[in-house]
Design an enzyme around this catalytic site. Sequence first.
Site, short mmCIF file in Angstrom:
data_model
loop_
_atom_site.label_atom_id
_atom_site.label_comp_id
_atom_site.label_asym_id
_atom_site.label_seq_id
_atom_site.Cartn_x
_atom_site.Cartn_y
_atom_site.Cartn_z
N CYS A 16 8.25 -2.54 0.73
CA CYS A 16 9.27 -2.28 -0.28
C CYS A 16 10.56 -3.04 0.06
O CYS A 16 10.53 -4.25 0.12
CB CYS A 16 9.48 -0.77 -0.44
SG CYS A 16 10.33 -0.33 -1.97
N HIS B 261 3.94 0.46 -2.05
CA HIS B 261 3.82 1.29 -0.85
C HIS B 261 2.36 1.47 -0.47
O HIS B 261 1.69 2.36 -0.99
CB HIS B 261 4.46 2.66 -1.10
CG HIS B 261 5.95 2.59 -1.19
ND1 HIS B 261 6.75 2.75 -0.09
CD2 HIS B 261 6.78 2.33 -2.22
CE1 HIS B 261 8.01 2.60 -0.44
NE2 HIS B 261 8.06 2.35 -1.73
N GLU C 218 1.22 2.80 2.08
CA GLU C 218 1.05 4.13 2.71
C GLU C 218 0.90 5.23 1.68
O GLU C 218 0.54 6.35 2.01
CB GLU C 218 2.22 4.41 3.67
CG GLU C 218 3.53 4.86 3.04
CD GLU C 218 4.39 3.72 2.45
OE1 GLU C 218 3.87 2.59 2.29
OE2 GLU C 218 5.57 3.97 2.15
#
Lengths: 278, 231
Positions: free
Chosen positions: B84, B211, B213
């Site tokens: 990001c 993202h 994750e």
Amino acid sequence: MLTIRLIPCLDVKDGRVVKGINFLNLKDAGDPVEQARAYDAQGADELCFLDITASHEKRATLYDIVQKTAEQVFMPLTVGGGVRSVDDIRTLLLCGADKVSMNSSAVARPELIKEGAEKFGSQCIVVAIDAREVTGARAVAREPSGEGAERMAQNKNTHKKWEVFVKGGRENTGRDAVEWAKQVAALGAGEILLTSMDRDGTKNGFDLELTRAVADAVRVPVIASGGVGSLDHLVEGVKQGHASAVLAASIFHFGTYTISQAKQKLQDAGLPVRFSNQ
Amino acid sequence: MTQTIALIDYGSGNLRSAAKAFEKAGAQVRVTNHAEDISKAERIVLPGQGAFGDCMRGLSALPGMVEALNEAVLKKARPFFGICVGMQLLAARGLEHGTHQGLGWLDGEVRELQLSDSSLKIPHMGWNNLRFGGAEVRRFEAASSSEPSNLRTFEPLHPLLKNLPPSPYVYFVHSYAFAPEQPGDTLASCDYGGSFTAMVARGNIAGAQFHPEKSQETGLQMIQNFLEWKP
């Protein structure tokens, strides 16, 4: 293409998932960690976790559950309930939340939105708005000019009004919901979680006029919440309510529908969705 | 073999969330704000949420951190992944709330998303799909022509894209995007009211605007790919 987000919501009280009607009559709906894992496996787009535990002393239970839940899910996790300070936000983020939702505390001290957005970024800050329709006598009585009856007739159909409630729906702030939405967006909220108290738990569908009034008034995404009883309601929330995301609780918790059935319905209605194997 | 990852903590965003995704993929994660941990780590991850200028200030405020990063990434060629704003910081400049200098490892600027449709919401938030660069696409078409669509295999040229669906959905939240000057630095693009760069890669440096994750299986696969990456 950006897809419509489907968000199951876990209302958690004293460590258990509960669901009520019009914010009352809570019914046990299971273990939050188990539910989160199941939704992750089904391909939910995000998960929302609202702590409705009345007492502040039980915060440690919440942190523990958020941590355990976050270990299980690799999708965005929003946590709300009892967030009062920048430190509370930081604590939740460190427990594994990606976004933090605030409601009563944002009304009590709107600068909290700005402080949170400046410190952690707007994408972390969700403002939850619980709104109830006040169209009619009460709303008109508030008008300072007092052109009573005529205005009432006019307002009845064309100018609906909704006001913001806090403290789990127990207290009317007298704030106009659409105006408040604009204000929180200007203060740095990255997203608005809009719940119709009139519809919450009723299974009669979203308050589409409310949703649309708010969604059209702000540039940030709006999550429609409160009242989903069928999959058609989800479609309406996007098509007629202009919501960017739709949130539901009981239809998923009690196994009435699965996440993929809901997504299929949205797709059949011509809306972009993501399935878990994509 | 366990990889040690330094995940840089400069006070921003969902650190725990990022750490556990790398742990899930088998890495040993050290969340750190100390420059000396950067030199020791085998791989480096720079997360980031918030405004470009604030993030760069936060990073620069850690004693010796920017120097340690330059040393480890540019000189010692340790694999690096920015997430990001952590990816945006690779740029020479960011134009969010004024002009700010970035790490300058890749040429280009971070600019506000240019939306062709003014009714689109800002930030660009949610699941959107990636388009891979020219060479990747040609390879995909060649592989798919003789097979039924559900068996299409996508053989990426870049190791970070291994074992992914051909146009995977990933989770974005941002209002600005990195526009690299050299088209070759763009590894994947995405469309939101126009095309923008969603992944960059050059040598041992890579980054994602989205993202990983938070992107379920696709994201975890990319993280796995990063851990196995030998640039």
